[in-house]
Design a protein around this motif. Structure first.
Motif, PDB file in Angstrom:
ATOM      1  N   ASP A  98      -6.183  -2.891   4.639  1.00 24.54           N
ATOM      2  CA  ASP A  98      -5.472  -1.704   5.116  1.00 24.54           C
ATOM      3  C   ASP A  98      -6.416  -0.512   5.175  1.00 24.54           C
ATOM      4  N   SER A  99      -5.981   0.506   5.880  1.00 24.28           N
ATOM      5  CA  SER A  99      -6.779   1.713   6.004  1.00 24.28           C
ATOM      6  C   SER A  99      -5.910   2.846   6.540  1.00 24.28           C
ATOM      7  N   PRO A 126       0.824  -1.215   0.000  1.00 28.77           N
ATOM      8  CA  PRO A 126       0.000   0.000   0.000  1.00 28.77           C
ATOM      9  C   PRO A 126       0.857   1.264   0.000  1.00 28.77           C
ATOM     10  N   THR A 127       0.205   2.396  -0.224  1.00 36.24           N
ATOM     11  CA  THR A 127       0.913   3.668  -0.213  1.00 36.24           C
ATOM     12  C   THR A 127       1.353   4.031   1.201  1.00 36.24           C
ATOM     13  N   SER A 128       2.290   4.942   1.303  1.00 34.33           N
ATOM     14  CA  SER A 128       2.842   5.356   2.589  1.00 34.33           C
ATOM     15  C   SER A 128       1.752   5.923   3.492  1.00 34.33           C
TER      16      SER A 128
END
Length: 327
Positions: free
Chosen positions: A125-126, A54-56
């Protein structure tokens, strides 16, 4: 034709449905088991990169962070959407045993009763705490009319739109409070409906800032706040309320969650996810650390040697100040 093992399965992994065994398996040789072209999760990332990497700034579900795609998903075919190994609630409660135990003591929130964990949580994720699908007040407003008269009346006339509902309410289970889902331990002013003890009458605004407001009653912590080493949480604007709920929470200290989960609101969970874990860490962080302030690094409750010897009474190798490393 599909193999017999897939007969009756409504969910088929796309490469399998297309007859593309070689998408995942090498037909000749491979370094991994089952002739997989790469290890999981790297193999999964070839198609599902946005989930595995996932993105940072995004928080990952522990199984995802540990590369455990197959902890939750079947690799070839299944009977449940997204190739899940079990129904949502059974799958989630297989790991979240503390919640499972609490659910046995009261009435579950409607999405929980329906086994629909995904109504509130993202399984991968979140950017939100607890892997929520959106901010708490927006999430609750999807089902509850937070601006309606009934809810306003239930909150003594206070408008609760935009507030953090889980400050007072348990989002999973209601215990002995007529379905209000209030957390089990309540701050005395809250339990007495004495809102003006902390709030400006008729407003959600505080009569004075935290921690000064808290010290009006809890003056025993006055000296603590002047300690040389102060817990970083107490330096934040939210101060005491970073860990303690001003309304209702868990245990006698009105923690926002269990002690361990309260600490992990700030401390990176992945730092504590090793295969072998120190038993005191599993029990309570306060076995070794002072939660407020101290004179030692890392807010250790005692000098490190003294602290370790509280449990480790014997040691095969002599240790201490009188013994020196001959190297």
């Amino acid at each position: 034709d599909q193999p017999d093992e897939f007969a009756g399965k409504s969910q088929i992994h796309a490469p399998v449905a297309e007859g593309g065994c070689s998408v995942c398996h090498d037909p000749h040789t491979a370094r991994g088991e089952l002739l997989l072209r790469a290890e999981v999760p790297e193999l999964c990332a070839e198609c599902h990169d946005g989930i595995v990497n996932p993105t940072s700034g995004i928080k990952q579900h522990r199984p995802v962070a540990q590369g455990g795609c197959l902890d939750c998903h079947e690799s070839h075919a299944g009977s449940i959407r997204f190739l899940l190994r079990d129904s949502g609630d059974n799958l989630c409660l297989g790991c979240h045993d503390a919640l499972k135990q609490r659910l046995e003591t009261g009435s579950p929130h409607a999405p929980v009763a329906e086994g629909d964990c995904a109504a509130c949580h993202n399984g991968h994720d979140s950017a939100e705490a607890a892997l929520l699908n959106k901010r708490v007040h927006n999430l609750c407003a999807d089902c509850h009319d937070v601006q309606g008269g009934d809810i306003t009346s239930a909150h003594s006339g206070f408008v609760v739109k935009g507030t953090d509902c889980v400050t007072c309410h348990d989002p999973h289970v209601s215990v002995d409070d007529k379905g209000k889902f209030l957390r089990p331990v309540r701050h005395d002013p809250f339990a007495d409906a004495d809102c003006s003890s902390c709030h400006v009458p008729g407003s959600v605004g505080l009569s004075q800032p935290v921690p000064q407001l808290c010290l009006e009653c809890h003056d025993e912590f006055m000296d603590v706040l002047e300690s040389e080493r102060l817990h970083a949480a107490l330096k934040k604007e939210e101060s005491c309320t970073a860990c303690h709920s001003p309304h209702a929470g868990f245990a006698g200290l009105i923690n926002r969650s269990s002690q361990k989960e309260t600490c992990l609101r700030c401390h990176d969970r992945q730092d504590f996810d090793g295969e072998f874990r120190h038993e005191p860490v599993e029990e309570a962080c306060t076995n070794c650390h002072d939660p407020h302030a101290g004179q030692r690094p890392f807010l250790m409750a005692l000098d490190i040697m003294e602290l370790c010897l509280q449990c480790h009474e014997t040691h095969l190798h002599p240790v201490g100040g009188e013994y020196k490393d001959p190297r």
